[in-house]
Write a protein that holds these residues in place. Sequence first.
Motif, PDB file in Angstrom:
ATOM      1  N   GLY A   1       5.942   0.336  10.696  1.00 22.64           N
ATOM      2  CA  GLY A   1       4.777   1.207  10.657  1.00 22.64           C
ATOM      3  C   GLY A   1       4.205   1.556  12.015  1.00 22.64           C
ATOM      4  O   GLY A   1       3.251   2.323  12.110  1.00 22.64           O
TER       5      GLY A   1
ATOM      6  N   GLU B   1      -2.427  -1.900  15.977  1.00 25.49           N
ATOM      7  CA  GLU B   1      -3.363  -2.816  15.333  1.00 25.49           C
ATOM      8  C   GLU B   1      -2.936  -3.031  13.880  1.00 25.49           C
ATOM      9  O   GLU B   1      -2.364  -2.138  13.255  1.00 25.49           O
TER      10      GLU B   1
ATOM     11  N   LYS C   1      -4.642  -3.086  11.172  1.00 20.88           N
ATOM     12  CA  LYS C   1      -5.228  -2.103  10.248  1.00 20.88           C
ATOM     13  C   LYS C   1      -4.450  -0.791  10.282  1.00 20.88           C
ATOM     14  O   LYS C   1      -4.263  -0.156   9.246  1.00 20.88           O
ATOM     15  N   THR C   2      -3.999  -0.380  11.452  1.00 22.41           N
ATOM     16  CA  THR C   2      -3.191   0.833  11.566  1.00 22.41           C
ATOM     17  C   THR C   2      -1.890   0.665  10.790  1.00 22.41           C
ATOM     18  O   THR C   2      -1.491   1.548  10.022  1.00 22.41           O
TER      19      THR C   2
ATOM     20  N   ALA D   1      -1.219  -1.420   8.308  1.00 26.70           N
ATOM     21  CA  ALA D   1      -1.496  -1.507   6.869  1.00 26.70           C
ATOM     22  C   ALA D   1      -1.766  -0.122   6.277  1.00 26.70           C
ATOM     23  O   ALA D   1      -1.259   0.200   5.195  1.00 26.70           O
ATOM     24  N   ASN D   2      -2.535   0.689   6.970  1.00 22.31           N
ATOM     25  CA  ASN D   2      -2.808   2.041   6.490  1.00 22.31           C
ATOM     26  C   ASN D   2      -1.530   2.859   6.368  1.00 22.31           C
ATOM     27  O   ASN D   2      -1.345   3.593   5.400  1.00 22.31           O
ATOM     28  N   ARG D   3      -0.653   2.729   7.343  1.00 27.51           N
ATOM     29  CA  ARG D   3       0.596   3.492   7.323  1.00 27.51           C
ATOM     30  C   ARG D   3       1.574   2.988   6.276  1.00 27.51           C
ATOM     31  O   ARG D   3       2.390   3.755   5.765  1.00 27.51           O
TER      32      ARG D   3
ATOM     33  N   GLN E   1       0.801   1.153   3.365  1.00 28.39           N
ATOM     34  CA  GLN E   1       0.283   0.841   2.032  1.00 28.39           C
ATOM     35  C   GLN E   1       1.037   1.531   0.902  1.00 28.39           C
ATOM     36  O   GLN E   1       1.156   0.982  -0.178  1.00 28.39           O
ATOM     37  N   ASN E   2       1.577   2.716   1.151  1.00 32.00           N
ATOM     38  CA  ASN E   2       2.280   3.431   0.097  1.00 32.00           C
ATOM     39  C   ASN E   2       3.803   3.337   0.193  1.00 32.00           C
ATOM     40  O   ASN E   2       4.503   3.956  -0.598  1.00 32.00           O
TER      41      ASN E   2
ATOM     42  N   LEU F   1      -2.112  -7.161   4.409  1.00 31.84           N
ATOM     43  CA  LEU F   1      -2.729  -7.520   5.700  1.00 31.84           C
ATOM     44  C   LEU F   1      -2.318  -8.906   6.180  1.00 31.84           C
ATOM     45  O   LEU F   1      -1.864  -9.044   7.330  1.00 31.84           O
TER      46      LEU F   1
ATOM     47  N   GLU G   1      -2.319   3.669  19.035  1.00 36.99           N
ATOM     48  CA  GLU G   1      -3.522   4.400  18.668  1.00 36.99           C
ATOM     49  C   GLU G   1      -3.931   5.427  19.729  1.00 36.99           C
ATOM     50  O   GLU G   1      -4.648   6.371  19.424  1.00 36.99           O
TER      51      GLU G   1
END
Length: 172
Positions: A11, A104, A106-107, A109-111, A113-114, A129, A153
């Motif tokens: 990711g 990071e 969070k970055t 995980a966001n990328r 998640q799907n 996470l 980022e």
Amino acid sequence: MSLIFLTGMPGAGKTYWGRRISDAQGLPFVDMDEYIENRENRTITEIFELEGERGFRQIEAAALREIITATGNGIIASGGGTVTHDGSLEAMRAAGCIVYLKAEIKTLANRLQNEADKRPLLTQTPYLLPTLQQMLSAREGFYEQADHILEVESLQDTTFAQIIDSCIKQRS
């Protein structure tokens, strides 16, 4: 010039940036996961299911050596765990320049998640996470040995142009 290896967590954007920069610079590009799937005629997930992680890492190390031998110049997007197994970090360092795309949690995980179901090491738990954090903790020491560390980022195309110049000078 020589090879530029992009490494980092799943990711982090290794394939995205590898394609983008290879297009902009007119350099060949190899995505190791795609290479392995074509070489093995099965998906990464299928390889993990049939061979386990250890079997996959052996296939991955052999593929890395093939790519290094066959590709004189270009950008290589390595798998997220490539640098951690079978002397691959040393092989990459000997063949070129290593760039760690640092993201990071969070970055990531966001990328992811799907698409976690497409990533064998992320399908084993519903807790994305903590799983990513655990993976990063295990791998970060390898990633940090890269020649260049870039924060995804704030990454820009111009950053890569500077990195490529630096890698060319480093190998001269």
